[in-house]
Design a protein around this motif. Structure first.
Motif, PDB file in Angstrom:
ATOM      1  N   ALA A  49       0.840  -1.201   0.000  1.00 43.06           N
ATOM      2  CA  ALA A  49       0.000   0.000   0.000  1.00 43.06           C
ATOM      3  C   ALA A  49       0.876   1.251   0.000  1.00 43.06           C
ATOM      4  O   ALA A  49       0.549   2.250  -0.656  1.00 43.06           O
ATOM      5  CB  ALA A  49      -0.931  -0.010   1.209  1.00 43.06           C
ATOM      6  N   MET A  50       1.990   1.195   0.707  1.00 41.07           N
ATOM      7  CA  MET A  50       2.894   2.339   0.755  1.00 41.07           C
ATOM      8  C   MET A  50       3.502   2.611  -0.615  1.00 41.07           C
ATOM      9  O   MET A  50       3.658   3.774  -1.009  1.00 41.07           O
ATOM     10  CB  MET A  50       3.992   2.117   1.796  1.00 41.07           C
ATOM     11  N   VAL A  51       3.854   1.580  -1.354  1.00 43.19           N
ATOM     12  CA  VAL A  51       4.401   1.776  -2.704  1.00 43.19           C
ATOM     13  C   VAL A  51       3.393   2.543  -3.563  1.00 43.19           C
ATOM     14  O   VAL A  51       3.742   3.515  -4.235  1.00 43.19           O
ATOM     15  CB  VAL A  51       4.763   0.425  -3.363  1.00 43.19           C
ATOM     16  N   GLY A  89       2.666  15.915   2.042  1.00 42.11           N
ATOM     17  CA  GLY A  89       2.159  14.546   2.178  1.00 42.11           C
ATOM     18  C   GLY A  89       3.204  13.524   1.777  1.00 42.11           C
ATOM     19  O   GLY A  89       3.350  12.479   2.416  1.00 42.11           O
ATOM     20  N   LEU A  90       3.940  13.811   0.715  1.00 38.32           N
ATOM     21  CA  LEU A  90       5.012  12.923   0.273  1.00 38.32           C
ATOM     22  C   LEU A  90       6.078  12.786   1.358  1.00 38.32           C
ATOM     23  O   LEU A  90       6.531  11.670   1.654  1.00 38.32           O
ATOM     24  CB  LEU A  90       5.629  13.443  -1.024  1.00 38.32           C
ATOM     25  N   LEU A  91       6.466  13.889   1.968  1.00 36.72           N
ATOM     26  CA  LEU A  91       7.451  13.824   3.057  1.00 36.72           C
ATOM     27  C   LEU A  91       6.943  12.968   4.216  1.00 36.72           C
ATOM     28  O   LEU A  91       7.690  12.160   4.781  1.00 36.72           O
ATOM     29  CB  LEU A  91       7.782  15.225   3.558  1.00 36.72           C
ATOM     30  N   LEU A  92       5.675  13.142   4.561  1.00 39.34           N
ATOM     31  CA  LEU A  92       5.088  12.336   5.631  1.00 39.34           C
ATOM     32  C   LEU A  92       5.132  10.849   5.275  1.00 39.34           C
ATOM     33  O   LEU A  92       5.501  10.010   6.102  1.00 39.34           O
ATOM     34  CB  LEU A  92       3.645  12.777   5.900  1.00 39.34           C
ATOM     35  N   LEU A  93       4.774  10.524   4.030  1.00 41.04           N
ATOM     36  CA  LEU A  93       4.818   9.122   3.595  1.00 41.04           C
ATOM     37  C   LEU A  93       6.231   8.557   3.649  1.00 41.04           C
ATOM     38  O   LEU A  93       6.430   7.398   4.034  1.00 41.04           O
ATOM     39  CB  LEU A  93       4.250   8.982   2.182  1.00 41.04           C
ATOM     40  N   VAL A  94       7.214   9.354   3.277  1.00 37.20           N
ATOM     41  CA  VAL A  94       8.605   8.893   3.336  1.00 37.20           C
ATOM     42  C   VAL A  94       8.986   8.552   4.771  1.00 37.20           C
ATOM     43  O   VAL A  94       9.576   7.494   5.041  1.00 37.20           O
ATOM     44  CB  VAL A  94       9.563   9.948   2.733  1.00 37.20           C
ATOM     45  N   HIS A  97       7.266   5.404   5.798  1.00 36.09           N
ATOM     46  CA  HIS A  97       7.894   4.263   5.140  1.00 36.09           C
ATOM     47  C   HIS A  97       9.174   3.858   5.865  1.00 36.09           C
ATOM     48  O   HIS A  97       9.396   2.670   6.136  1.00 36.09           O
ATOM     49  CB  HIS A  97       8.194   4.609   3.682  1.00 36.09           C
ATOM     50  N   ILE A  98       9.994   4.838   6.202  1.00 32.91           N
ATOM     51  CA  ILE A  98      11.231   4.541   6.932  1.00 32.91           C
ATOM     52  C   ILE A  98      10.901   3.904   8.286  1.00 32.91           C
ATOM     53  O   ILE A  98      11.530   2.923   8.688  1.00 32.91           O
ATOM     54  CB  ILE A  98      12.070   5.827   7.108  1.00 32.91           C
ATOM     55  N   GLY A  99       9.895   4.435   8.963  1.00 34.55           N
ATOM     56  CA  GLY A  99       9.482   3.855  10.241  1.00 34.55           C
ATOM     57  C   GLY A  99       8.966   2.440  10.092  1.00 34.55           C
ATOM     58  O   GLY A  99       9.277   1.560  10.910  1.00 34.55           O
ATOM     59  N   VAL A 113      16.588  -2.955   4.748  1.00 33.25           N
ATOM     60  CA  VAL A 113      17.306  -2.024   3.873  1.00 33.25           C
ATOM     61  C   VAL A 113      18.291  -2.815   3.015  1.00 33.25           C
ATOM     62  O   VAL A 113      18.377  -2.617   1.801  1.00 33.25           O
ATOM     63  CB  VAL A 113      18.020  -0.924   4.690  1.00 33.25           C
ATOM     64  N   TRP A 114      19.010  -3.728   3.635  1.00 29.77           N
ATOM     65  CA  TRP A 114      19.948  -4.580   2.898  1.00 29.77           C
ATOM     66  C   TRP A 114      19.192  -5.452   1.899  1.00 29.77           C
ATOM     67  O   TRP A 114      19.623  -5.612   0.763  1.00 29.77           O
ATOM     68  CB  TRP A 114      20.756  -5.430   3.866  1.00 29.77           C
ATOM     69  N   ALA A 115      18.064  -5.973   2.294  1.00 30.79           N
ATOM     70  CA  ALA A 115      17.267  -6.806   1.397  1.00 30.79           C
ATOM     71  C   ALA A 115      16.766  -5.997   0.197  1.00 30.79           C
ATOM     72  O   ALA A 115      16.703  -6.515  -0.924  1.00 30.79           O
ATOM     73  CB  ALA A 115      16.087  -7.417   2.154  1.00 30.79           C
ATOM     74  N   MET A 116      16.421  -4.717   0.414  1.00 28.26           N
ATOM     75  CA  MET A 116      15.983  -3.867  -0.700  1.00 28.26           C
ATOM     76  C   MET A 116      17.121  -3.619  -1.684  1.00 28.26           C
ATOM     77  O   MET A 116      16.899  -3.536  -2.892  1.00 28.26           O
ATOM     78  CB  MET A 116      15.469  -2.522  -0.181  1.00 28.26           C
TER      79      MET A 116
END
Length: 130
Positions: A49-51, A89-94, A97-99, A113-116
């Protein structure tokens, strides 16, 4: 690029693998709150959903930014407001996503992160979702 990768990319990068219905996403988010979310080999429902949300936010930020450069919409307040809203909104989503990546990494004892970057995760266990 992500749109092309979502159609032509590796199996776990394809939209067909990770785009799920809203009920499944909400169930997964509920499981996170109780600490009982399943480990997914590809994107989990929240990640999928985040993507989609990130692609939509980038698209709307780019569209409204471009509109502000046109003769028809230059200086139009609602376009500027829409662009500001989309960008924030994009910054909030970023940040979300990191969280989410950090939370899933800790909960499943896995460096996402390594897997990505490598495209590799540890092998699936019996309880994991492929």
């Amino acid at each position: 690029m992500r749109l092309m990768w979502g159609v032509l990319g590796t199996p776990y990068a394809r939209f067909s693998q990770f785009v799920r219905d809203p009920v499944t996403v909400l169930r997964y988010l509920s499981a996170i709150l109780t600490g009982r979310e399943a480990r997914y080999i590809g994107h989990n429902p929240a990640g999928g959903a985040m993507v989609i949300a990130l692609i939509a936010a980038v698209g709307s930020t780019a569209l409204t930014g471009w509109l502000m450069t046109t003769d028809a919409y230059f200086g139009v307040s609602w376009v500027e407001a829409a662009h500001s809203t989309a960008a924030h909104g994009l910054l909030l989503l970023v940040f979300l996503h990191i969280g989410g990546v950090a939370l899933a990494s800790v909960r499943h004892s896995e460096n996402l992160v390594w897997a990505m970057m490598t495209g590799r995760k540890r092998k699936a266990e019996r309880t994991d979702v492929a």
